[in-house]
Each structure stands twice: as C-alpha cells, then as structure tokens.
Design a protein around this motif. Structure first.
Motif, PDB file in Angstrom:
ATOM      1  N   ARG A   1      59.178 -66.688  82.755  1.00 42.72           N
ATOM      2  CA  ARG A   1      58.281 -65.726  82.293  1.00 42.72           C
ATOM      3  C   ARG A   1      57.430 -66.724  81.169  1.00 42.72           C
ATOM      4  NH1 ARG A   1      61.403 -61.131  80.606  1.00 42.72           N
ATOM      5  NH2 ARG A   1      61.812 -62.341  78.648  1.00 42.72           N
TER       6      ARG A   1
ATOM      7  N   LEU B   1      53.343 -67.383  82.122  1.00 40.59           N
ATOM      8  CA  LEU B   1      52.440 -66.678  81.527  1.00 40.59           C
ATOM      9  C   LEU B   1      51.578 -67.836  80.833  1.00 40.59           C
ATOM     10  CD1 LEU B   1      51.411 -64.317  79.778  1.00 40.59           C
ATOM     11  CD2 LEU B   1      52.812 -65.077  78.054  1.00 40.59           C
TER      12      LEU B   1
ATOM     13  N   ALA C   1      48.771 -68.630  74.354  1.00 42.17           N
ATOM     14  CA  ALA C   1      49.676 -68.604  75.117  1.00 42.17           C
ATOM     15  C   ALA C   1      51.022 -68.386  74.320  1.00 42.17           C
ATOM     16  CB  ALA C   1      49.891 -69.952  76.186  1.00 42.17           C
TER      17      ALA C   1
ATOM     18  N   SER D   1      53.608 -65.172  74.497  1.00 45.19           N
ATOM     19  CA  SER D   1      54.798 -65.167  75.054  1.00 45.19           C
ATOM     20  C   SER D   1      55.659 -64.685  74.042  1.00 45.19           C
ATOM     21  CB  SER D   1      54.888 -66.467  75.402  1.00 45.19           C
ATOM     22  OG  SER D   1      56.125 -66.759  76.329  1.00 45.19           O
TER      23      SER D   1
ATOM     24  N   ALA E   1      55.791 -71.807  77.199  1.00 44.38           N
ATOM     25  CA  ALA E   1      54.598 -71.270  77.703  1.00 44.38           C
ATOM     26  C   ALA E   1      53.443 -72.224  77.123  1.00 44.38           C
ATOM     27  CB  ALA E   1      54.455 -69.951  76.854  1.00 44.38           C
TER      28      ALA E   1
END
Length: 496
Positions: free
Chosen positions: A255, A259, A274, A278, A306
């Motif tokens: 994830r 992202l 980010a 995140s 991220a």
C-alpha cells in the motif's frame, strides 16, 4: 528493449560511473543525516559538479544522492527525534519511541529494507508504466488537487494520536503559517507587518528544523536538571526479526509503495506528502491503531516504503512531459536539458539507451542502499555514546547553520528559534507537531487550488464533484469525515 538494456548495461559498467554512484551515495547519506540539509539541497549542490560530467554519470550522481538522503533522514529522527529530511518527519516520533524502548535497530533496519523495496517498486513502475501514469496524472485539474490536498490534511488529524481536537488546532497553526507573505492567489501581502523579510513567506525547512530540533534542545535544557531520559546505548541487531515484520505487514509495504508512486507522479507533490498520507492511512486501516505513537513498527514500514517509491513516481511526469513531480526533479529537468536529454514523449525514442541507463542506475542505487545504509546505521550508534551536554550544543549549531544556508538569511535563523519555542510549548501541552508541518506543506496548495476551482466553477460547488476523479476523491474525503461520526452516534444509541 532488450538491445537498449544491454547497451545501457555497458554504459553503467564504466568504472567512472560506478565511482560516481558510490561517492554520491556517501554524500547523500551525509547530507540527509544532517538536520536542515534536505535531499533537494543535496541535488542542488551537485549541479555545479555535473557541468563537468557526461550525461549518464551526472544523472547517476543525482539519483544516488537522492535515494540515500531520503533514507538517511531516518537516522537522526530515530536516535535523536530530529528528522534529517522533511520526508522522515511523518514517523519521527514513532521511530524515536522505538529507540527509547531499545528497539532502534529494529526501527532503522525495517526502514532500510522497506525503503529499498519501495524504491525498487517505484523504479519498476517508472520503467514499465511511465507514459500511462503520466497521462493519468495530467488529467488532474485544480478540482482533483483540492480534494487530494484536503484528504492529506484529513490524514493529519489521524496522525494526532490522543486528541483529534488538539490535532485540528495543531493543523490550524500550520495553515496559518502558510498565509504569511505574498504567496497567495491574489499576490496580496498578508500578516507581513511591513517587514520585507515576511513578503516571501515562511520557509518550510527553518520551521521544521526549529520544531523538531531546537525544541528537543530546549527540552533537554529544561529537563537535564531533573535527569534526562537516555536511549538504550545499543542499537542491537539491525536485521533481527525483520523477516517477520515484512511477513506480518505485506499489505503495508504494498500500500505504501503504490501510494508513493501515485503521489509522486502528481506534479507538485513529493516524498514528504507521500509519507504523511501513507502514515495516516496506515493508522486508519491498522488493526491496532491505539499502538501508533508508542513505538509501533507498522506505520514506519508503510511510510518508509511510500517516501522512497515516490522518487520513481516523481520522474514519470518529469521524463514524459517535462513537468517536475517534486522540487528534486525540477532541478533534474534543468540538467537533462543541459545534457541534451530533452524530456518529452520522444525521449524514449531519441535517447533510449541513456534513459535505460538511468533506469538501471535507479535499481543499482536502491540495492546499494542496503549495504551502505547498514554501515551508516552502525556508525550512527556512536551518537548514542556522546554525552548529551556536548551533543545538544552541536545539534543546535548544525541547525542554525542549516537554517541560515537555505537563503543565506539571519531571518530564517530567527524563524527556526521562534518555532522551536512554539513547538516546545505545544508538546508540553499535548499538541502534536506532525499536523502543523503537514499544514505548512499543503496549505498553499489547498488555497491556490480552491480559489482557482471556484473561479472556474463561477462559485458553483457542485463542480467539485462533476469530474469522475474529483468526485471520487471528494466522496472518499467526506466519508472519512462523516462516517466515524455516524458510527459513534449509532453506538451511543445502542448503548443507551
């Protein structure tokens, strides 16, 4: 493609290129570990050196220094609670809390490995999906950016571990700081009090250094007389139990990496945004959100992946359309033009071999991060052995020099000291710092995109939901606001 890759391998196997990558990596590790000296500054300082280099080594130096600087910002964040770069600020408290429990090695080891994984993921996406993702990013108008920024600010409230109200107040302080100066859609001087130094607004780096570093020095000065809480003097085994962490949180790694690429591909965003988004999403979807802020590795895993994957994402619009994804690629674009590697769709045809050489250097730099990062972590242990009454004045000196070097301005030094005092008072009263920093990062984007969108829509608010991507982001953001309130109301009714 295979012929291009083989030719590119010949270019990067040149001993000159390898030496440049090694030296730039060590340089990036040092710059990232010094509070106040960001990855952007590391790249900017390399520009004069690249004048005398061929194209591939010049870009290789920037890629290597950036990747290492983003990671090494975690070192002072974990050991001293002072983030080396803005990208590390999102999870500084989490990593430092682990260090205070004697788990500094576990925090830094996890950050190192997932940084490598995230960086490699971003590079693979850059290689295979650059044109598609860049086209998707260009579909974003001011409406989409408004909702994306608002979603990021919403995540700031989730970052506030104890009281959402105090997190909201902290966020408002950051948003207020962005209103100072003339950096607004109307170009009108606000809250300048006829001081010319305030016309350009308040810079992020001096504020961040003050809030995280100077406040820590102040806290030591106040508490040293009553016994300063020391960190466990051993970092421990860096990679011990790391396999279990990766196996336990695979979705966090995936994830965070996805992202990071998406946020990085959006022009104007970057690794710091980010990481904050995140970390907030990690807490929102965690099965144990109450552990966040107490020294919990899950948030570090997702945010670290991220901020490193976003580096590859930021190169997507930079290479395909010549639009910088962040401040680092804004500098790189100038060097690309200088080396006749003109960004644009034709770069994949006219300069295919140098381009694939750059891609391979991305992979090489991220793999090199593990052994060099391991060495940097082992060397960083010596920081724990330095007496605090010697270390803290040195940190303060580095902070002031770093703040001054941003714009060669004593005013920035004053900003650093002022926000250091503000941050100390905030934390003493339970107000988290992370929402303030995120508010400063995103406040200007929020205002400019809101005003531009209202002008285009002629004041009609439904226009914010008419475009498919904007409508989706808007519904998600509003749902995050409303659904928890509804659920809380339903639980209260049932318990009654």
């Amino acid at each position: 493609m295979l012929d291009h890759i083989i030719a590119a391998l010949g270019m990067i196997s040149d001993p000159y290129v390898i030496v440049v990558v090694l030296l730039s990596s060590i340089y990036g590790l040092f710059i990232g570990a010094v509070p106040g000296l960001s990855a952007t500054m590391a790249v900017a300082l390399l520009v004069p050196v690249t004048f005398f280099m061929p194209a591939v080594p010049a870009i290789a130096a920037m890629v290597s220094a950036t990747a290492m600087a983003i990671f090494s910002g975690d070192l002072p964040g974990c050991l001293l609670r002072i983030p080396g770069t803005p990208a590390s600020a999102a999870y500084t408290d989490e990593a430092h809390a682990m260090a205070m429990k004697g788990e500094a090695g576990r925090a830094l080891g996890a950050g190192l490995v997932v940084s490598c994984i995230g960086g490699l993921f971003g590079t693979l996406v850059l290689i295979f999906f650059a044109p598609v993702l860049a086209e998707f990013a260009l579909d974003f108008s001011t409406y989409e950016y408004f909702w994306l920024v608002l979603l990021g600010l919403t995540c700031a409230i989730f970052i506030a571990s104890e009281s959402p109200l105090k997190g909201f107040v902290s966020l408002l302080i950051g948003l207020f700081a962005t209103t100072v100066g003339m950096n607004n859609p109307g170009g009108y001087p606000r809250f300048t009090f006829d001081n010319p130094d305030l016309l350009g607004g308040l810079s992020l780096i001096p504020i961040m250094v003050g809030m995280f570093a100077v406040s820590e020095v102040l806290r030591y000065a106040v508490t040293s007389a009553h016994g300063f809480q020391k960190i466990d003097a051993t970092v421990g085994h860096i990679f011990k139990g790391l396999y279990g962490v990766i196996i336990k949180y695979p979705m966090s790694v995936v994830r965070g990496s996805v992202l990071g690429v998406v946020v990085g591909a959006l022009p104007g965003a970057g690794a710091d945004i980010a990481a904050y988004i995140s970390y907030g999403i990690s807490k929102k979807f965690s099965r144990t959100p109450e552990k966040f802020g107490t020294g919990y590795v899950e948030g570090i895993v997702e945010a670290s992946s991220a901020n490193n994957s976003s580096l590859g994402g930021a190169w997507i619009p930079a290479l395909v359309f010549g639009i910088p994804g962040d401040s680092i690629t804004a500098i790189v674009i100038g060097v690309l033009y200088m080396k006749n590697l003109n960004p644009g769709p034709t770069i994949f045809i006219e300069n295919a071999v140098p381009l694939y050489a750059i891609f391979l250097i991305f992979i090489f730099a991220n793999l090199l991060m593990v052994p060099l990062g391991y060495g940097a972590i082992r060397l960083a242990r010596t920081v724990l052995k330095v007496p605090r009454n010697i270390l803290m004045p040195l940190i303060l000196l580095f902070c002031l020099v770093g703040s001054y070097s941003i714009n060669n301005s004593l005013f920035d030094v004053g900003v650093t000291l002022a926000f250091g005092v503000i941050a100390y008072l905030m934390e003493e009263n339970g107000f988290p710092l992370a929402p303030t920093i995120l508010g400063i990062i995103l406040g200007g984007m929020l205002e400019s995109n809101l005003v531009s969108s209202l002008i285009k829509a002629d004041g009609h608010l439904l226009a914010f939901f008419e475009r498919p991507i904007a409508g989706t982001l808007g519904v998600i953001t509003l749902a995050i606001w409303i659904v928890p309130t509804i659920l809380r109301f339903v639980r209260a009714r049932r318990s009654a």
